[in-house]
Write a protein that holds these residues in place. Structure first.
Motif, PDB file in Angstrom:
ATOM      1  N   GLN A 248       0.816  -1.214   0.000  1.00 22.42           N
ATOM      2  CA  GLN A 248       0.000   0.000   0.000  1.00 22.42           C
ATOM      3  C   GLN A 248       0.851   1.267   0.000  1.00 22.42           C
ATOM      4  O   GLN A 248       0.333   2.358  -0.221  1.00 22.42           O
ATOM      5  CB  GLN A 248      -0.931  -0.006   1.222  1.00 22.42           C
ATOM      6  N   ASN A 249       2.140   1.100   0.247  1.00 17.00           N
ATOM      7  CA  ASN A 249       3.026   2.251   0.365  1.00 17.00           C
ATOM      8  C   ASN A 249       4.076   2.336  -0.732  1.00 17.00           C
ATOM      9  O   ASN A 249       4.934   3.229  -0.696  1.00 17.00           O
ATOM     10  CB  ASN A 249       3.725   2.227   1.723  1.00 17.00           C
ATOM     11  N   VAL A 250       4.040   1.412  -1.688  1.00 20.16           N
ATOM     12  CA  VAL A 250       5.010   1.426  -2.788  1.00 20.16           C
ATOM     13  C   VAL A 250       4.271   1.271  -4.108  1.00 20.16           C
ATOM     14  O   VAL A 250       3.112   0.863  -4.140  1.00 20.16           O
ATOM     15  CB  VAL A 250       6.065   0.300  -2.628  1.00 20.16           C
ATOM     16  N   SER A 251       4.968   1.578  -5.191  1.00 23.52           N
ATOM     17  CA  SER A 251       4.331   1.520  -6.515  1.00 23.52           C
ATOM     18  C   SER A 251       4.845   0.364  -7.360  1.00 23.52           C
ATOM     19  O   SER A 251       4.517   0.273  -8.548  1.00 23.52           O
ATOM     20  CB  SER A 251       4.574   2.839  -7.254  1.00 23.52           C
ATOM     21  N   VAL A 252       5.638  -0.534  -6.765  1.00 22.15           N
ATOM     22  CA  VAL A 252       6.151  -1.697  -7.495  1.00 22.15           C
ATOM     23  C   VAL A 252       5.491  -2.961  -6.948  1.00 22.15           C
ATOM     24  O   VAL A 252       5.017  -2.973  -5.807  1.00 22.15           O
ATOM     25  CB  VAL A 252       7.687  -1.802  -7.359  1.00 22.15           C
ATOM     26  N   PRO A 253       5.431  -4.026  -7.745  1.00 23.18           N
ATOM     27  CA  PRO A 253       4.852  -5.270  -7.243  1.00 23.18           C
ATOM     28  C   PRO A 253       5.624  -5.809  -6.046  1.00 23.18           C
ATOM     29  O   PRO A 253       6.859  -5.778  -6.028  1.00 23.18           O
ATOM     30  CB  PRO A 253       4.964  -6.228  -8.440  1.00 23.18           C
ATOM     31  N   VAL A 254       4.897  -6.295  -5.056  1.00 22.44           N
ATOM     32  CA  VAL A 254       5.502  -6.867  -3.855  1.00 22.44           C
ATOM     33  C   VAL A 254       5.295  -8.380  -3.864  1.00 22.44           C
ATOM     34  O   VAL A 254       4.205  -8.866  -4.189  1.00 22.44           O
ATOM     35  CB  VAL A 254       4.875  -6.255  -2.584  1.00 22.44           C
ATOM     36  N   VAL A 255       6.348  -9.099  -3.497  1.00 31.14           N
ATOM     37  CA  VAL A 255       6.285 -10.557  -3.374  1.00 31.14           C
ATOM     38  C   VAL A 255       6.798 -10.929  -1.988  1.00 31.14           C
ATOM     39  O   VAL A 255       7.815 -10.397  -1.532  1.00 31.14           O
ATOM     40  CB  VAL A 255       7.137 -11.261  -4.439  1.00 31.14           C
ATOM     41  N   LYS A 256       6.104 -11.832  -1.322  1.00 36.73           N
ATOM     42  CA  LYS A 256       6.539 -12.296  -0.001  1.00 36.73           C
ATOM     43  C   LYS A 256       7.253 -13.633  -0.143  1.00 36.73           C
ATOM     44  O   LYS A 256       6.713 -14.576  -0.720  1.00 36.73           O
ATOM     45  CB  LYS A 256       5.326 -12.474   0.922  1.00 36.73           C
ATOM     46  N   ALA A 257       8.483 -13.713   0.394  1.00 39.53           N
ATOM     47  CA  ALA A 257       9.241 -14.963   0.354  1.00 39.53           C
ATOM     48  C   ALA A 257      10.418 -14.873   1.311  1.00 39.53           C
ATOM     49  O   ALA A 257      10.838 -13.770   1.697  1.00 39.53           O
ATOM     50  CB  ALA A 257       9.742 -15.253  -1.062  1.00 39.53           C
ATOM     51  N   PHE A 258      10.953 -16.020   1.691  1.00 41.47           N
ATOM     52  CA  PHE A 258      12.152 -16.136   2.528  1.00 41.47           C
ATOM     53  C   PHE A 258      11.970 -15.578   3.941  1.00 41.47           C
ATOM     54  O   PHE A 258      12.955 -15.397   4.659  1.00 41.47           O
ATOM     55  CB  PHE A 258      13.356 -15.435   1.873  1.00 41.47           C
ATOM     56  N   ASN A 259      10.737 -15.326   4.360  1.00 37.90           N
ATOM     57  CA  ASN A 259      10.529 -14.805   5.706  1.00 37.90           C
ATOM     58  C   ASN A 259      10.302 -15.888   6.741  1.00 37.90           C
ATOM     59  O   ASN A 259      10.395 -15.623   7.940  1.00 37.90           O
ATOM     60  CB  ASN A 259       9.314 -13.862   5.723  1.00 37.90           C
ATOM     61  N   ASN A 260       9.981 -17.113   6.312  1.00 40.95           N
ATOM     62  CA  ASN A 260       9.558 -18.131   7.265  1.00 40.95           C
ATOM     63  C   ASN A 260      10.591 -19.240   7.436  1.00 40.95           C
ATOM     64  O   ASN A 260      10.256 -20.396   7.661  1.00 40.95           O
ATOM     65  CB  ASN A 260       8.213 -18.736   6.847  1.00 40.95           C
ATOM     66  N   ILE A 261      11.862 -18.870   7.361  1.00 43.70           N
ATOM     67  CA  ILE A 261      12.940 -19.818   7.569  1.00 43.70           C
ATOM     68  C   ILE A 261      13.976 -19.147   8.445  1.00 43.70           C
ATOM     69  O   ILE A 261      14.230 -17.937   8.313  1.00 43.70           O
ATOM     70  CB  ILE A 261      13.550 -20.286   6.224  1.00 43.70           C
ATOM     71  N   ILE A 262      14.560 -19.880   9.374  1.00 47.81           N
ATOM     72  CA  ILE A 262      15.614 -19.343  10.238  1.00 47.81           C
ATOM     73  C   ILE A 262      16.721 -18.788   9.356  1.00 47.81           C
ATOM     74  O   ILE A 262      17.152 -19.435   8.396  1.00 47.81           O
ATOM     75  CB  ILE A 262      16.149 -20.432  11.180  1.00 47.81           C
ATOM     76  N   ALA A 263      17.191 -17.592   9.672  1.00 47.51           N
ATOM     77  CA  ALA A 263      18.114 -16.871   8.793  1.00 47.51           C
ATOM     78  C   ALA A 263      19.315 -17.720   8.392  1.00 47.51           C
ATOM     79  O   ALA A 263      19.630 -17.844   7.196  1.00 47.51           O
ATOM     80  CB  ALA A 263      18.581 -15.586   9.473  1.00 47.51           C
ATOM     81  N   ALA A 264      20.004 -18.311   9.348  1.00 42.29           N
ATOM     82  CA  ALA A 264      21.206 -19.091   9.031  1.00 42.29           C
ATOM     83  C   ALA A 264      20.894 -20.260   8.113  1.00 42.29           C
ATOM     84  O   ALA A 264      21.734 -20.673   7.298  1.00 42.29           O
ATOM     85  CB  ALA A 264      21.859 -19.589  10.322  1.00 42.29           C
TER      86      ALA A 264
END
Length: 287
Positions: free
Chosen positions: A132-148
């Motif tokens: 809602q705050n940007v003008s480019v397409p947003v994709v959600k990924a890589f958020n649900n895995i432990i960083a390391a």
């Protein structure tokens, strides 16, 4: 057929120019995997490129200031605390981006760390809030895995134990590009629907940091509880904050899987749960 990378994986998409905003554990792990997959990667943070020399050596990515990084990128990866995202919007709006650019959201909202965001506390998924705050397409990924584990859990295609990661977007073309990117770096990409559905793998939900297989992931997403998720998130964060900074990621993963109904008959899972419980007990006694 594409030539194999030196780690044995195959690139499933054309090389991309990728800017990662944020050089913490998630940004660094992603940079390492993306460089291995043959993509051109640039790291940036709010403190400037001179603070990223160690990360350059570690990942093989180059560094740049944020404006330069996003101006040259086809894919902009946001890997910063949610509390810092609002400060990024003016930079994004003031920068001339490449046509067709994509914003990949790898962030998670933790009120105890980020401060309260009213829209998110009311249940708006964070990726929808960003879109809602940007003008480019947003994709959600890589958020649900432990960083390391973005680096250590990657596997070549059809390998035993390959982890499936959900990907969501409202823009079909952007979704396809990031799905291929997820495959490139060593995971099975699963189409998890629109941005409005991303609450199903936010913190506190069964698909969060459990590293399921392609068969297990849809079942975990289906079990998501929108009302209970925030309470689960906050309790888990309270526990994690009590642990030492170097607490083994493998123990956390095994505990997360066990608590969400996976590996119930695996002895190592119960051992991990015991280690986790004793670590919390020691932390409580010290407190």
């Amino acid at each position: 057929m594409s030539a194999p990378n030196h780690d044995g994986s195959f690139s499933t998409s054309s090389p991309h120019s990728i800017a990662i905003i944020g050089a913490g554990p998630v940004g660094v792990a992603l940079a390492k995997r993306l460089v291995k997959a043959g993509h051109t990667v640039c790291l940036s943070n709010s403190r400037g490129p001179d603070t990223l020399r160690q990360q350059e050596r570690e990942t093989g990515a180059k560094s740049a200031d944020v404006k330069q990084a996003i101006a040259e990128a086809e894919i902009i990866v946001l890997a910063i605390p949610t509390g810092n995202i609002s400060a990024f919007y003016p930079i994004l709006r003031a920068t001339s981006l490449r046509p067709g650019s994509i914003l990949l959201d790898a962030c998670n909202y933790y009120p105890s760390r980020d401060g309260r965001v009213e829209e998110l506390d009311k249940g708006l998924p964070d990726s929808v809030w960003i879109s809602q705050n940007v003008s480019v397409p947003v994709v959600k990924a890589f958020n649900n895995i432990i960083a390391a584990n973005i680096f250590t859990s990657a596997r070549t295609k059809r390998s035993a134990g390959r982890v499936a990661l959900p990907v969501s977007a409202d823009d079909t073309a952007a979704l396809d590009i990031v799905m291929a990117l997820v495959e490139d770096v060593g995971f099975d990409a699963y189409n998890a629907g629109k941005l409005a559905d991303t609450w199903r793998y936010q913190p506190g939900q069964p698909a969060y940091c459990t590293e399921p297989s392609a068969e297990q992931l849809p079942r975990l997403l289906a079990r998501a509880d929108r009302d209970q998720g925030p309470a689960n998130r906050d309790k888990a964060r309270e526990w994690i904050d009590k642990l030492p900074a170097d607490f083994p990621p493998d123990i956390l993963l095994r505990v997360a899987r066990l608590s969400n109904g996976l590996d119930k008959w695996n002895v190592r899972s119960w051992f991990a749960a015991t280690v986790f419980a004793f670590a919390l007990l020691r932390a409580s006694m010290k407190g």
